[in-house]
Design an enzyme around this catalytic site. Sequence first.
Site, PDB file in Angstrom:
ATOM      1  N   HIS A 178       9.424 -23.732   9.854  1.00  0.00           N
ATOM      2  CA  HIS A 178       8.405 -24.356  10.722  1.00  0.00           C
ATOM      3  C   HIS A 178       6.989 -24.220  10.182  1.00  0.00           C
ATOM      4  CE1 HIS A 178      10.911 -24.421  14.704  1.00  0.00           C
ATOM      5  NE2 HIS A 178      11.569 -24.934  13.673  1.00  0.00           N
ATOM      6  N   ASP A 233       0.885  -1.158   0.000  1.00  0.00           N
ATOM      7  CA  ASP A 233       0.000   0.000   0.000  1.00  0.00           C
ATOM      8  C   ASP A 233       0.927   1.212   0.000  1.00  0.00           C
ATOM      9  OD1 ASP A 233       0.875   0.338   2.601  1.00  0.00           O
ATOM     10  OD2 ASP A 233      -1.103   0.285   3.521  1.00  0.00           O
ATOM     11  N   HIS A 234       0.372   2.397   0.265  1.00  0.00           N
ATOM     12  CA  HIS A 234       1.201   3.610   0.266  1.00  0.00           C
ATOM     13  C   HIS A 234       2.265   3.557   1.366  1.00  0.00           C
ATOM     14  CE1 HIS A 234      -2.422   3.983   2.657  1.00  0.00           C
ATOM     15  NE2 HIS A 234      -1.772   4.820   3.453  1.00  0.00           N
ATOM     16  N   CYS A 276       3.290  -3.101   3.891  1.00  0.00           N
ATOM     17  CA  CYS A 276       2.419  -1.982   4.290  1.00  0.00           C
ATOM     18  C   CYS A 276       3.132  -1.260   5.422  1.00  0.00           C
ATOM     19  CB  CYS A 276       1.006  -2.447   4.645  1.00  0.00           C
ATOM     20  SG  CYS A 276       0.836  -3.490   6.099  1.00  0.00           S
ATOM     21  N   GLY A 277       2.416  -0.415   6.153  1.00  0.00           N
ATOM     22  CA  GLY A 277       3.087   0.325   7.216  1.00  0.00           C
ATOM     23  C   GLY A 277       3.700  -0.602   8.249  1.00  0.00           C
ATOM     24  N   THR A 278       2.909  -1.563   8.710  1.00  0.00           N
ATOM     25  CA  THR A 278       3.384  -2.494   9.746  1.00  0.00           C
ATOM     26  C   THR A 278       3.610  -3.921   9.245  1.00  0.00           C
ATOM     27  OG1 THR A 278       1.111  -3.063  10.275  1.00  0.00           O
ATOM     28  CG2 THR A 278       2.121  -1.263  11.556  1.00  0.00           C
ATOM     29  N   GLY A 279       2.975  -4.284   8.140  1.00  0.00           N
ATOM     30  CA  GLY A 279       2.956  -5.685   7.697  1.00  0.00           C
ATOM     31  C   GLY A 279       1.814  -6.470   8.314  1.00  0.00           C
ATOM     32  N   GLY A 334      -1.715  -5.574   8.632  1.00  0.00           N
ATOM     33  CA  GLY A 334      -2.976  -5.608   7.876  1.00  0.00           C
ATOM     34  C   GLY A 334      -2.863  -6.475   6.636  1.00  0.00           C
ATOM     35  N   ARG A 382       7.394   0.948   7.447  1.00  0.00           N
ATOM     36  CA  ARG A 382       7.559   2.139   8.291  1.00  0.00           C
ATOM     37  C   ARG A 382       8.417   1.910   9.526  1.00  0.00           C
ATOM     38  NH1 ARG A 382       1.403   4.265   7.689  1.00  0.00           N
ATOM     39  NH2 ARG A 382       1.700   5.462   5.775  1.00  0.00           N
ATOM     40  N   ARG A 399       1.740 -30.331  11.349  1.00  0.00           N
ATOM     41  CA  ARG A 399       1.102 -29.121  11.891  1.00  0.00           C
ATOM     42  C   ARG A 399       0.580 -28.222  10.774  1.00  0.00           C
ATOM     43  NH1 ARG A 399       6.155 -29.008  16.047  1.00  0.00           N
ATOM     44  NH2 ARG A 399       5.339 -30.649  17.394  1.00  0.00           N
ATOM     45  N   ARG A 419       7.887 -33.137  11.672  1.00  0.00           N
ATOM     46  CA  ARG A 419       6.735 -32.831  12.542  1.00  0.00           C
ATOM     47  C   ARG A 419       6.013 -31.559  12.104  1.00  0.00           C
ATOM     48  NH1 ARG A 419      11.310 -30.996  14.857  1.00  0.00           N
ATOM     49  NH2 ARG A 419      11.288 -29.041  16.049  1.00  0.00           N
ATOM     50  N   HIS A 420       6.751 -30.663  11.443  1.00  0.00           N
ATOM     51  CA  HIS A 420       6.121 -29.405  11.008  1.00  0.00           C
ATOM     52  C   HIS A 420       5.106 -29.647   9.893  1.00  0.00           C
ATOM     53  CE1 HIS A 420       8.922 -27.431  13.595  1.00  0.00           C
ATOM     54  NE2 HIS A 420       9.938 -28.009  12.971  1.00  0.00           N
TER      55      HIS A 420
END
Length: 156
Positions: free
Chosen positions: A98, A8-9, A65-68, A70, A109, A136, A132-133
């Site tokens: 894993h 995104d922006h 995105c800003g944080t990853g 969303g 950001r 899961r 094992r992974h």
Amino acid sequence: MRVALASDHGGFEQKQALVAALVREGYEVTDLGPFDDASVDYPDYAVLVARAVANGSADRGVLVCGTGIGMAIAANKIAGIRAATVCSPEFAALARAHNDANVLALSGRFVDFEANRKIAELFLETPFAEGRHARRVAKIEELDGGETRQTANGEE
Ligand code: RB5
């Protein structure tokens, strides 16, 4: 390896730089946008990458995105997607080894470009550890709720 990217922006600048870096490193890159830094809604772009990975037209996805956060929440709504928000190289390797994560969600950001480049490289190069992974991850796949997972040529 075919890698689809979008942002995104809040992640646009780093997405542009990552596209260039991954092309230089020899990955087959598809940039799914946006193509300028105008404000957009991250789910609109997360779904483009998630669908490309889910239908087999890309091997992995990278979202910024800003944080990853969303981006990962939105991408994980698509059956077959295991998206991970990653802020450290260690988590990048573990998300692959894993969790067999197939979409990487980065913060444009709060994490600088060099760190994100290293995270992306580890994410793209670390194999799934299986064993094992695998049991899961199969249980995660069962949570997709019976939606059919399609490959690029339309097979189940
Ligand atoms: C956009 O301002 C911001 O909310 C978005 O980039 C992202 O951080 C959402 O998770």
